[in-house]
Design an enzyme around this catalytic site. Structure first.
Site, PDB file in Angstrom:
ATOM      1  CB  ILE A 196      -0.615   0.076   1.425  1.00 19.81           C
ATOM      2  CG1 ILE A 196      -1.355  -1.601   1.344  1.00 19.81           C
ATOM      3  CG2 ILE A 196      -2.222   1.512   1.523  1.00 19.81           C
ATOM      4  CD1 ILE A 196      -2.538  -1.385   2.936  1.00 19.81           C
ATOM      5  CD  GLU A 197       3.880   2.238  -4.325  1.00 19.88           C
ATOM      6  OE1 GLU A 197       3.372   2.599  -5.108  1.00 19.88           O
ATOM      7  OE2 GLU A 197       4.357   0.963  -4.813  1.00 19.88           O
TER       8      GLU A 197
ATOM      9  CB  CYS B 103       6.151  -4.413   2.158  1.00 23.99           C
ATOM     10  SG  CYS B 103       8.342  -3.460   1.804  1.00 23.99           S
TER      11      CYS B 103
ATOM     12  CB  CYS C 119      12.507  -4.983   1.559  1.00 23.49           C
ATOM     13  SG  CYS C 119      11.686  -4.501   3.143  1.00 23.49           S
TER      14      CYS C 119
ATOM     15  CB  CYS D 212       9.168  -7.072   4.544  1.00 23.05           C
ATOM     16  SG  CYS D 212       8.279  -6.420   4.576  1.00 23.05           S
TER      17      CYS D 212
ATOM     18  CD  GLU E  97       7.345  -8.574   1.730  1.00 23.63           C
ATOM     19  OE1 GLU E  97       6.324  -7.936   0.994  1.00 23.63           O
ATOM     20  OE2 GLU E  97       8.497  -8.970   1.300  1.00 23.63           O
TER      21      GLU E  97
HETATM   22  N1  THU Z   1       7.146  -3.750  -1.685  1.00 29.36           N
HETATM   23  C1  THU Z   1       6.827  -4.923  -0.727  1.00 29.36           C
HETATM   24  O1  THU Z   1       5.564  -5.592  -0.944  1.00 29.36           O
HETATM   25  N2  THU Z   1       7.702  -5.958  -0.487  1.00 29.36           N
HETATM   26  C2  THU Z   1       8.883  -6.428  -0.342  1.00 29.36           C
HETATM   27  O2  THU Z   1       9.134  -6.954  -0.327  1.00 29.36           O
HETATM   28  C3  THU Z   1       9.872  -5.326  -1.606  1.00 29.36           C
HETATM   29  C4  THU Z   1       8.290  -4.073  -1.894  1.00 29.36           C
HETATM   30  C5  THU Z   1       6.724  -3.162  -2.784  1.00 29.36           C
HETATM   31  C6  THU Z   1       7.173  -1.532  -1.581  1.00 29.36           C
HETATM   32  C7  THU Z   1       6.236  -0.802  -2.744  1.00 29.36           C
HETATM   33  O3  THU Z   1       5.330  -0.572  -2.486  1.00 29.36           O
HETATM   34  C8  THU Z   1       7.484  -1.655  -4.320  1.00 29.36           C
HETATM   35  O4  THU Z   1       7.417  -3.301  -4.219  1.00 29.36           O
HETATM   36  C9  THU Z   1       7.964  -1.301  -4.880  1.00 29.36           C
HETATM   37  O5  THU Z   1       9.216  -1.056  -3.962  1.00 29.36           O
END
Ligand code: THU
Length: 140
Positions: A44-45, A54, A91, A94, A56
């Protein structure tokens, strides 16, 4: 369908809920609790960028807020919107959040489909992690 296939499907399906207008990178995740429940999440940005979450951590937050803190596995599915799924690793932030609740034994599944996935252990993705046992020994 076996438990990993179900978990992969749940993660893949959650990509449709992703709110990613800035990166266009859609991620879904699904955590399996030790007693067999599945909690899902998506990324959710936010227009201010740093408040973004993220997939996770969204899934973990949903599980913990419902009273589930013991996890066996997490499946993650991510790729650019409209692109084909790659093996999308979690990432660093997470990984740290997963280590808080699941420890090194957590199975981390990078899903491209219900049958095409790679399986890791969190301890291999985040060796020598700082965790609850470390802070318990810290005296101020
Ligand atoms: N993102 C995740 O949801 N999980 C991760 O472990 C890596 C990155 C998302 C964050 C952002 O909304 C998009 O991927 C690009 O980085």
């Amino acid at each position: 369908m076996d438990k990993y296939a179900r978990l992969c499907k749940a993660a893949i399906d959650m990509r449709s809920r992703s709110y990613a207008p800035y990166s266009n990178f859609r991620v879904g995740a699904a955590v399996l609790t030790s007693d067999g429940h599945i909690f899902t999440g998506c990324n959710i940005e936010n227009s201010a960028f740093s408040p973004s979450i993220c997939a996770e951590r969204c899934a973990v937050s949903k599980a913990v807020s419902e009273g589930y803190k013991l996890f066996d596995a997490i499946a993650i599915a991510g790729a650019p919107s409209g692109g084909s799924l790659k093996y999308c690793p979690p990432c660093g932030v997470c990984r740290q959040v997963l280590a808080e609740f699941a420890g090194g034994d957590l199975t981390v599944i990078l899903a491209r489909s219900e049958t095409d996935y790679k399986v890791y252990k969190l301890q291999d993705l985040l060796p020598l992690s700082f965790g609850p046992d470390d802070i318990a020994g810290i005296k101020t």
